[in-house]
Design an enzyme around this catalytic site. Structure first.
Site, PDB file in Angstrom:
ATOM      1  N   CYS A   1       4.301   9.142   0.359  1.00 45.80           N
ATOM      2  CA  CYS A   1       2.919   9.597   0.242  1.00 45.80           C
ATOM      3  C   CYS A   1       2.829  10.607  -0.897  1.00 45.80           C
ATOM      4  O   CYS A   1       3.629  11.536  -0.971  1.00 45.80           O
ATOM      5  CB  CYS A   1       2.459  10.229   1.554  1.00 45.80           C
ATOM      6  SG  CYS A   1       0.790  10.900   1.454  1.00 45.80           S
ATOM      7  N   HIS A  33       5.373   4.695  12.656  1.00 43.14           N
ATOM      8  CA  HIS A  33       5.373   4.611  11.183  1.00 43.14           C
ATOM      9  C   HIS A  33       6.373   5.651  10.671  1.00 43.14           C
ATOM     10  O   HIS A  33       6.071   6.842  10.622  1.00 43.14           O
ATOM     11  CB  HIS A  33       3.946   4.894  10.699  1.00 43.14           C
ATOM     12  CG  HIS A  33       3.742   4.890   9.221  1.00 43.14           C
ATOM     13  ND1 HIS A  33       3.069   3.879   8.562  1.00 43.14           N
ATOM     14  CD2 HIS A  33       4.087   5.779   8.260  1.00 43.14           C
ATOM     15  CE1 HIS A  33       3.002   4.153   7.271  1.00 43.14           C
ATOM     16  NE2 HIS A  33       3.611   5.315   7.049  1.00 43.14           N
ATOM     17  N   HIS A  35       9.144   7.190   7.948  1.00 41.60           N
ATOM     18  CA  HIS A  35       9.732   7.293   6.603  1.00 41.60           C
ATOM     19  C   HIS A  35      11.199   7.715   6.763  1.00 41.60           C
ATOM     20  O   HIS A  35      11.573   8.358   7.746  1.00 41.60           O
ATOM     21  CB  HIS A  35       8.924   8.287   5.752  1.00 41.60           C
ATOM     22  CG  HIS A  35       7.607   7.725   5.303  1.00 41.60           C
ATOM     23  ND1 HIS A  35       7.429   7.145   4.072  1.00 41.60           N
ATOM     24  CD2 HIS A  35       6.416   7.619   5.940  1.00 41.60           C
ATOM     25  CE1 HIS A  35       6.181   6.718   3.959  1.00 41.60           C
ATOM     26  NE2 HIS A  35       5.533   6.989   5.079  1.00 41.60           N
ATOM     27  N   ARG A  56       0.837  -1.205   0.000  1.00 35.33           N
ATOM     28  CA  ARG A  56       0.000   0.000   0.000  1.00 35.33           C
ATOM     29  C   ARG A  56       0.875   1.260   0.000  1.00 35.33           C
ATOM     30  O   ARG A  56       1.023   1.931  -1.010  1.00 35.33           O
ATOM     31  CB  ARG A  56      -0.944  -0.030   1.210  1.00 35.33           C
ATOM     32  CG  ARG A  56      -2.069   0.985   1.164  1.00 35.33           C
ATOM     33  CD  ARG A  56      -1.680   2.374   1.589  1.00 35.33           C
ATOM     34  NE  ARG A  56      -1.086   2.430   2.929  1.00 35.33           N
ATOM     35  CZ  ARG A  56      -0.502   3.521   3.415  1.00 35.33           C
ATOM     36  NH1 ARG A  56      -0.414   4.623   2.701  1.00 35.33           N
ATOM     37  NH2 ARG A  56       0.047   3.508   4.627  1.00 35.33           N
ATOM     38  N   ASP A  57       1.500   1.583   1.117  1.00 33.91           N
ATOM     39  CA  ASP A  57       2.322   2.800   1.191  1.00 33.91           C
ATOM     40  C   ASP A  57       3.462   2.706   0.176  1.00 33.91           C
ATOM     41  O   ASP A  57       3.852   3.696  -0.452  1.00 33.91           O
ATOM     42  CB  ASP A  57       2.904   2.952   2.612  1.00 33.91           C
ATOM     43  CG  ASP A  57       3.200   4.403   2.985  1.00 33.91           C
ATOM     44  OD1 ASP A  57       3.206   5.255   2.088  1.00 33.91           O
ATOM     45  OD2 ASP A  57       3.431   4.680   4.173  1.00 33.91           O
ATOM     46  N   ASN A  81       9.210   4.063   3.436  1.00 32.82           N
ATOM     47  CA  ASN A  81       9.164   3.664   4.837  1.00 32.82           C
ATOM     48  C   ASN A  81      10.488   3.019   5.215  1.00 32.82           C
ATOM     49  O   ASN A  81      11.230   2.556   4.354  1.00 32.82           O
ATOM     50  CB  ASN A  81       8.057   2.628   5.049  1.00 32.82           C
ATOM     51  CG  ASN A  81       6.692   3.171   4.711  1.00 32.82           C
ATOM     52  OD1 ASN A  81       6.281   3.169   3.566  1.00 32.82           O
ATOM     53  ND2 ASN A  81       6.010   3.665   5.718  1.00 32.82           N
TER      54      ASN A  81
END
Ligand code: HMG
Ligand code: MG
Length: 321
Positions: A254, A221, A223, A14-15, A263
């Site tokens: 994002c 979370h 990055h 996803r990310d 990430n």
């Protein structure tokens, strides 16, 4: 001695993929998710039910989650931004529930992730609304998802810095995180979306958020834009956080955070925790943890599909060996 168990939430599908410019075939996404589950991953974010006009790369999520080989004891989560996203997911789940498959195969998703942010400017860019309006919209989505038997995870983005309004007040992060928990989220993931966090700013933020939310319900979370993600993971662990989001091959970014990189790489987290007081939770497929060699291979494989090399440091080192 008993070691502290750390849960990894794999957000690569996803990310990791949402910001890609080229079209990634459904088959590649399906293979990525299947391989991650077979490397021991027990929590996988598989895609998003967001507007395809906003995030075109996630448009095929319904096909992807229908096609993956779901394993028992793995949580498969999708991002849902509003009631429309939940309706689309629900109709897919109704079709599954009515099919003979429901007898033998786990559902295409058992969890949704809802998301908002600690600044109005970011929430506007990401969800086209304010923080307070986003929370008002997400409350009924959360209730309805829980009624349908889904787990709901919340995200707060820009917990350290915002690409539009600069440094972020940790009190605002605490307020928003607390509201998500009160709404019914079982966990809130704190996103350093821009990747500007350092151990000092992450520690300051966590100290404040822990005043409003029990640390057992928090996830980190991070990055890696400035190369601080692994350091921030250890900062979060030392503050009692036991769930970390990461992305195989260090994929990600994002679309509404210009210049932010991927990430923290799952391989790098697994490697860095070796021999520490922490052990990484995983399924039987990863021998009770996450299989580092398999992850490194997956990181290289998906990066090649995207026309580049794995950015995981551990993944690169293992390949060079
Ligand atoms: P909007 O334009 O205000 O929405 O966007 P709207 O309600 O006016 O609808 C516009 C169009 O989108 C309509 O279609 C709707 O039907 C459709 P049209 O009539 O024009 O043909 N639509 C949808 N279609 C499919 N699924 C839906 C949906 N909703 C509306 N769910 C909206 C508002 C929330 C839809 C939009 O802003 C959006 O989709 N945002 C998602 C952005 C996103 O996915 N960002 C990346 C994930 S967050 C992230 O990466 C951060 C994180 O990793 C943590 C961190 O690092 O911080 C989680
Ligand atoms: Mg993110």
């Amino acid at each position: 001695a008993k070691r502290d168990l750390v849960n990894i939430v794999e957000v690569g599908p996803r990310d990791g993929l949402q910001n890609e410019k080229g079209v990634i075939p459904v088959g590649v996404k399906v293979e990525l998710i299947n391989r991650l589950a077979l490397a021991g991953c027990q929590n996988i974010e598989t895609g998003s039910f967001v507007s395809p006009k906003w995030v075109p790369q996630m448009a095929g999520t319904a096909e992807v989650i229908t096609a993956i080989e779901r394993l028992p004891d793995v949580h498969y989560a999708v991002l849902v931004p509003n009631s429309k996203g939940l309706e689309n997911l629900s109709s897919l789940l109704s079709t599954y529930n009515a099919s003979p498959q429901a007898e033998t195969t786990p559902p295409p998703a058992d969890e949704i992730s809802i998301f908002t942010a600690a600044t109005d400017a970011f929430t506007r860019a990401n969800l086209n609304t304010s923080i307070s309006e986003s929370l008002t919209r997400l409350a009924p989505v959360t209730r309805s998802a829980i009624d349908k038997g889904l787990r709901v995870r919340g995200y707060v983005s820009v917990v350290v810095a915002c690409p539009y309004s600069g440094a972020v007040n940790p009190k605002k992060v605490r307020e928003v995180a607390k509201e998500l928990i009160e709404m019914g989220c079982y966990e809130v993931s704190l996103g350093d979306t821009v990747g500007m966090g350092t151990p000092a700013t992450v520690a300051e933020m966590l100290e404040e958020v822990k005043k409003g939310v029990p640390v057992e319900k928090l996830a980190g979370h991070f990055h890696d834009t400035y190369g601080t993600a692994i350091a921030n993971v250890f900062t979060a662990l030392s503050h009692g956080v036991r769930t970390i989001d990461s992305s195989v091959g260090g994929l990600g970014g994002c679309p509404y955070s210009p210049g932010a990189t991927g990430n923290v790489a799952t391989e790098d987290v697994v490697y860095a925790l070796r021999g520490s007081q922490y052990s990484v939770a995983g399924s039987e497929y990863g021998n009770g943890t996450l299989d580092l060699d398999k992850l490194a291979e997956i990181g290289w494989w998906i990066s090649a599909k995207l026309g580049r090399e794995s950015t995981s440091r551990a993944g690169r080192a293992l390949r060079a060996k």
